[in-house]
Design a protein around this motif. Structure first.
Motif, PDB file in Angstrom:
ATOM      1  N   VAL A 183       5.665  -5.269  -1.623  1.00 14.09           N
ATOM      2  CA  VAL A 183       4.876  -5.157  -0.503  1.00 14.09           C
ATOM      3  C   VAL A 183       3.775  -4.086  -1.137  1.00 14.09           C
ATOM      4  O   VAL A 183       3.985  -3.334  -1.912  1.00 14.09           O
ATOM      5  N   GLN A 184       2.470  -3.951  -0.620  1.00 12.21           N
ATOM      6  CA  GLN A 184       1.511  -3.194  -1.211  1.00 12.21           C
ATOM      7  C   GLN A 184       1.537  -1.711  -0.112  1.00 12.21           C
ATOM      8  O   GLN A 184       2.442  -1.707   0.707  1.00 12.21           O
ATOM      9  N   ALA A 185       1.313  -0.627  -0.859  1.00 15.37           N
ATOM     10  CA  ALA A 185       1.352   0.515  -0.407  1.00 15.37           C
ATOM     11  C   ALA A 185       0.730   0.543   1.123  1.00 15.37           C
ATOM     12  O   ALA A 185      -0.353  -0.067   1.427  1.00 15.37           O
ATOM     13  N   GLY A 186       1.491   1.306   1.986  1.00 14.73           N
ATOM     14  CA  GLY A 186       0.888   1.244   3.361  1.00 14.73           C
ATOM     15  C   GLY A 186       1.565   0.283   4.180  1.00 14.73           C
ATOM     16  O   GLY A 186       1.573   0.268   5.331  1.00 14.73           O
ATOM     17  N   GLY A 187       2.236  -0.722   3.517  1.00 18.12           N
ATOM     18  CA  GLY A 187       2.851  -1.726   4.252  1.00 18.12           C
ATOM     19  C   GLY A 187       4.268  -1.591   4.783  1.00 18.12           C
ATOM     20  O   GLY A 187       4.685  -0.290   4.659  1.00 18.12           O
ATOM     21  N   SER A 188       4.845  -2.537   5.238  1.00 19.53           N
ATOM     22  CA  SER A 188       6.150  -2.235   5.832  1.00 19.53           C
ATOM     23  C   SER A 188       7.385  -3.310   5.368  1.00 19.53           C
ATOM     24  O   SER A 188       6.913  -4.407   5.350  1.00 19.53           O
ATOM     25  N   LEU A 189       8.726  -3.008   5.500  1.00 20.16           N
ATOM     26  CA  LEU A 189       9.532  -3.929   5.331  1.00 20.16           C
ATOM     27  C   LEU A 189      10.939  -3.599   6.265  1.00 20.16           C
ATOM     28  O   LEU A 189      10.859  -2.334   6.659  1.00 20.16           O
ATOM     29  N   GLN A 219      13.922   0.078   9.215  1.00 19.11           N
ATOM     30  CA  GLN A 219      12.715  -0.098   9.141  1.00 19.11           C
ATOM     31  C   GLN A 219      11.690   0.919   8.302  1.00 19.11           C
ATOM     32  O   GLN A 219      12.044   2.009   8.640  1.00 19.11           O
ATOM     33  N   MET A 220      11.056   0.302   7.526  1.00 14.99           N
ATOM     34  CA  MET A 220      10.286   1.171   6.516  1.00 14.99           C
ATOM     35  C   MET A 220       8.819   0.810   6.811  1.00 14.99           C
ATOM     36  O   MET A 220       8.338  -0.235   6.536  1.00 14.99           O
ATOM     37  N   ASN A 221       8.012   1.920   7.074  1.00 13.88           N
ATOM     38  CA  ASN A 221       6.766   1.846   7.602  1.00 13.88           C
ATOM     39  C   ASN A 221       5.989   2.849   6.622  1.00 13.88           C
ATOM     40  O   ASN A 221       6.726   3.638   5.991  1.00 13.88           O
ATOM     41  N   SER A 222       4.614   2.855   6.294  1.00  8.48           N
ATOM     42  CA  SER A 222       3.848   3.420   5.446  1.00  8.48           C
ATOM     43  C   SER A 222       4.313   3.652   4.029  1.00  8.48           C
ATOM     44  O   SER A 222       4.577   4.790   3.638  1.00  8.48           O
ATOM     45  N   LEU A 223       4.843   2.471   3.592  1.00 11.99           N
ATOM     46  CA  LEU A 223       5.576   2.673   2.074  1.00 11.99           C
ATOM     47  C   LEU A 223       4.591   3.083   1.124  1.00 11.99           C
ATOM     48  O   LEU A 223       3.556   2.758   1.084  1.00 11.99           O
ATOM     49  N   LYS A 224       5.370   3.894   0.105  1.00 11.75           N
ATOM     50  CA  LYS A 224       4.612   4.400  -0.948  1.00 11.75           C
ATOM     51  C   LYS A 224       5.151   3.996  -2.186  1.00 11.75           C
ATOM     52  O   LYS A 224       6.274   3.243  -2.396  1.00 11.75           O
ATOM     53  N   THR A 273      19.394  -4.390  -2.714  1.00 13.21           N
ATOM     54  CA  THR A 273      18.352  -5.067  -2.663  1.00 13.21           C
ATOM     55  C   THR A 273      17.142  -4.438  -3.128  1.00 13.21           C
ATOM     56  O   THR A 273      16.698  -3.534  -2.802  1.00 13.21           O
ATOM     57  N   GLN A 274      16.299  -5.163  -3.725  1.00 16.52           N
ATOM     58  CA  GLN A 274      15.203  -4.514  -4.348  1.00 16.52           C
ATOM     59  C   GLN A 274      13.905  -4.200  -3.584  1.00 16.52           C
ATOM     60  O   GLN A 274      13.466  -5.443  -2.863  1.00 16.52           O
ATOM     61  N   VAL A 275      13.374  -3.243  -3.360  1.00 16.41           N
ATOM     62  CA  VAL A 275      12.222  -3.008  -2.988  1.00 16.41           C
ATOM     63  C   VAL A 275      11.068  -2.543  -3.917  1.00 16.41           C
ATOM     64  O   VAL A 275      11.471  -1.467  -4.399  1.00 16.41           O
ATOM     65  N   THR A 276       9.960  -2.981  -3.844  1.00 17.42           N
ATOM     66  CA  THR A 276       8.921  -2.668  -4.910  1.00 17.42           C
ATOM     67  C   THR A 276       7.796  -2.639  -4.190  1.00 17.42           C
ATOM     68  O   THR A 276       7.184  -3.518  -3.361  1.00 17.42           O
ATOM     69  N   VAL A 277       6.954  -1.503  -4.241  1.00 13.49           N
ATOM     70  CA  VAL A 277       5.841  -1.125  -3.573  1.00 13.49           C
ATOM     71  C   VAL A 277       4.656  -1.060  -4.427  1.00 13.49           C
ATOM     72  O   VAL A 277       4.718  -0.019  -5.328  1.00 13.49           O
ATOM     73  N   SER A 278       3.684  -1.646  -4.553  1.00  8.04           N
ATOM     74  CA  SER A 278       2.665  -1.569  -5.473  1.00  8.04           C
ATOM     75  C   SER A 278       1.486  -0.718  -4.929  1.00  8.04           C
ATOM     76  O   SER A 278       1.384  -0.692  -3.658  1.00  8.04           O
ATOM     77  N   SER A 279       0.770  -0.170  -5.901  1.00 12.15           N
ATOM     78  CA  SER A 279      -0.340   0.789  -5.259  1.00 12.15           C
ATOM     79  C   SER A 279      -1.581   0.149  -5.318  1.00 12.15           C
ATOM     80  O   SER A 279      -1.780  -1.173  -5.687  1.00 12.15           O
TER      81      SER A 279
END
Length: 124
Positions: free
Chosen positions: A11-17, A81-86, A118-124
């Motif tokens: 997910v992109q930065a600022g997104g949610s999962l 619930q993960m919001n505003s991801l960095k 489970t892998q979470v990857t946040v792109s900048s």
């Protein structure tokens, strides 16, 4: 006991999962639950925890205000619930069960059962 996480991804930065963790068996309501995460080259760290009934929850300072932990005892399911991801949230996320306490601690040694992650990857 078997714990299975799902919902990770890129997910992109600022997104949610929204992560899910399903627990086999009929004793889920007797477990305090938590989420931990482990980034490459780092130790496993506490993210959030929730009591058996779901009435109490607690968060790491780094996730407070952005993440929400919840559970559905009728479905044997735990959620994050993960919001505003960095980008610094990038990690493998694990759910964990504590069979001894109503509200588990924040240290990994307190937990008895773990999922595979489970892998979470946040792109900048």
């Amino acid at each position: 006991e078997q714990l299975v996480e799902s919902g990770g991804g890129l997910v992109q930065a600022g997104g949610s999962l929204r992560l899910s963790c399903t627990v086999s068996g009929s004793t889920f309501r007797n477990y305090a639950m938590a989420w931990f995460r482990q980034a490459p080259g780092k130790g496993r760290e506490f993210v959030a925890r929730i009591s058996r009934s779901g009435s109490s929850a607690d968060y790491a300072d780094s996730t407070k205000g952005r993440f929400t932990i919840s559970r559905d005892n009728a479905k044997n399911a735990l959620y994050l619930q993960m919001n505003s991801l960095k980008p610094e949230d990038t990690a493998v996320y694990y759910c964990a069960a504590d069979v001894r306490h109503h509200f588990g601690a924040t240290h990994i040694d307190e937990y008895d059962y773990w999922g595979q992650g489970t892998q979470v990857t946040v792109s900048s």
